[in-house]
Scaffold this active site. Structure first.
Site, mmCIF file in Angstrom:
data_model
loop_
_atom_site.group_PDB
_atom_site.id
_atom_site.type_symbol
_atom_site.label_atom_id
_atom_site.label_comp_id
_atom_site.label_asym_id
_atom_site.label_seq_id
_atom_site.Cartn_x
_atom_site.Cartn_y
_atom_site.Cartn_z
ATOM 1 N N GLY A 36 0.838 -1.201 0.000
ATOM 2 C CA GLY A 36 0.000 0.000 0.000
ATOM 3 C C GLY A 36 0.867 1.243 0.000
ATOM 4 C CG LEU A 37 -0.775 4.783 -1.883
ATOM 5 C CD1 LEU A 37 -1.879 5.846 -1.893
ATOM 6 C CD2 LEU A 37 0.232 5.055 -3.007
ATOM 7 C CB SER A 38 4.315 6.370 1.825
ATOM 8 O OG SER A 38 4.988 6.833 2.966
ATOM 9 N N GLY A 41 -0.875 2.940 6.491
ATOM 10 C CA GLY A 41 -1.063 2.270 7.783
ATOM 11 C C GLY A 41 -0.407 0.907 7.881
ATOM 12 C CE LYS A 42 3.535 0.040 3.171
ATOM 13 N NZ LYS A 42 3.126 1.442 3.001
ATOM 14 C CB SER A 43 4.723 0.626 9.804
ATOM 15 O OG SER A 43 5.448 0.668 8.617
ATOM 16 C CB SER A 110 5.677 -4.305 -2.578
ATOM 17 O OG SER A 110 4.616 -4.373 -1.652
HETATM 18 S S1 ADX Z 1 9.338 -0.105 -1.828
HETATM 19 O O1 ADX Z 1 8.670 0.684 -2.870
HETATM 20 O O2 ADX Z 1 10.677 -0.518 -2.222
HETATM 21 O O3 ADX Z 1 8.510 -1.234 -1.373
HETATM 22 P P1 ADX Z 1 9.739 0.529 0.948
HETATM 23 O O4 ADX Z 1 8.485 0.037 1.574
HETATM 24 O O5 ADX Z 1 10.948 -0.331 1.075
HETATM 25 O O6 ADX Z 1 9.462 0.913 -0.592
HETATM 26 O O7 ADX Z 1 10.122 1.945 1.596
HETATM 27 C C1 ADX Z 1 9.164 2.944 1.656
HETATM 28 C C2 ADX Z 1 9.500 3.982 2.723
HETATM 29 O O8 ADX Z 1 10.617 4.754 2.314
HETATM 30 C C3 ADX Z 1 8.343 4.977 2.857
HETATM 31 O O9 ADX Z 1 7.528 4.643 3.956
HETATM 32 C C4 ADX Z 1 9.012 6.294 3.077
HETATM 33 O O10 ADX Z 1 9.173 6.533 4.461
HETATM 34 C C5 ADX Z 1 10.385 6.144 2.510
HETATM 35 N N1 ADX Z 1 10.615 6.793 1.185
HETATM 36 C C6 ADX Z 1 11.645 7.608 0.913
HETATM 37 N N2 ADX Z 1 11.647 7.977 -0.393
HETATM 38 C C7 ADX Z 1 10.579 7.375 -0.968
HETATM 39 C C8 ADX Z 1 10.050 7.362 -2.299
HETATM 40 N N3 ADX Z 1 10.640 8.032 -3.284
HETATM 41 N N4 ADX Z 1 8.921 6.651 -2.555
HETATM 42 C C9 ADX Z 1 8.340 5.962 -1.551
HETATM 43 N N5 ADX Z 1 8.784 5.929 -0.268
HETATM 44 C C10 ADX Z 1 9.907 6.618 0.037
#
Ligand code: ADX
Length: 203
Positions: A36-38, A41-43, A110
């Site tokens: 899901g998006l940043s 609420g995942k964590s 992801s």
């Molecule tokens: S993933 O896309 O490779 O799955 P992942 O879950 O490991 O990402 O990391 C995401 C976390 O990195 C976000 O919660 C956020 O705090 C941080 N972050 C920093 N830069 C980015 C970006 N460009 N896009 C998304 N998340 C970012």
């Protein structure tokens, strides 16, 4: 497992079977894959679920993007290629946890379907995708780390939802609308599914 670059390697098989571990633990090992998006609420849900399972005497462990990117994946950024490699490594680690008998809760944006389908295939049969879903506008208004604001001002490149894509799951095992559900309700829903799938005992 992928296609190793190294030659002359032999995988040894543990003398302890997964069934033996699961019998001792009194629950199955599996991977719960949160996508899901940043700020969706995942964590938060992952950590509450870990506490709930731990309190019931189960073996659960959270793998979280922000934590893993400080260690195992500290050489990776956010290009499509780096995200793919991030998810591949985490998928392999999650599979090891599941083989060790853990309920492994992986919380990663992801964003690409292809990468998620790869990790599903690494974990045949014991992989459950949980779509932690809140509209972008809600995630952006939460903005707990101030990252959306930076992304809007072009201070962060390739930010998921703003300047990089997010491909929602087509058929997740669970979808949680976190703009409508309380954290405790989301945790309860997952616990009910774990029983239904017979990962844990009870009705
Ligand atoms: S993933 O896309 O490779 O799955 P992942 O879950 O490991 O990402 O990391 C995401 C976390 O990195 C976000 O919660 C956020 O705090 C941080 N972050 C920093 N830069 C980015 C970006 N460009 N896009 C998304 N998340 C970012």
């Amino acid at each position: 497992m992928g296609h190793p670059k190294s030659a002359n390697i032999t995988a040894t098989i543990s003398k302890i079977s997964l069934e033996q571990r699961e019998r001792r633990n009194r629950h199955r090992g599996c991977v719960l894959w949160f996508t899901g998006l940043s700020a969706a609420g995942k964590s938060t849900i992952a950590n509450e679920l870990e506490c709930a399972l731990f309190a019931k005497g189960m073996h659960a462990f959270v793998l979280d993007g922000d934590r893993i990117r400080h260690g195992l994946c500290s050489d990776l950024a956010f290009s499509p290629h780096d995200r793919q490699e991030n998810i591949r490594r985490v998928g392999e680690v999650a599979a090891l946890f599941a083989q060790a008998g853990f309920i492994c809760i992986a919380a990663f944006i992801s964003p690409y379907r292809a990468d998620r389908s790869l990790v599903r295939n690494m974990n045949d049969g014991n992989f459950y995708e949980v779509y932690v879903n809140a509209p972008l506008s809600v995630c952006e208004s939460r903005d707990p780390k101030g990252l959306y604001e930076k992304a809007r001002h072009n201070e962060i490149k390739n930010f998921t939802g703003i300047s990089a894509p997010y491909e929602p799951p087509m058929n997740p095992e669970i979808e949680l609308r976190t703009d409508k559900l309380a954290v405790s309700e989301a945790v309860e829903r997952i616990l009910r599914h774990l029983k239904k799938w017979r990962v844990v005992k009870g009705r």
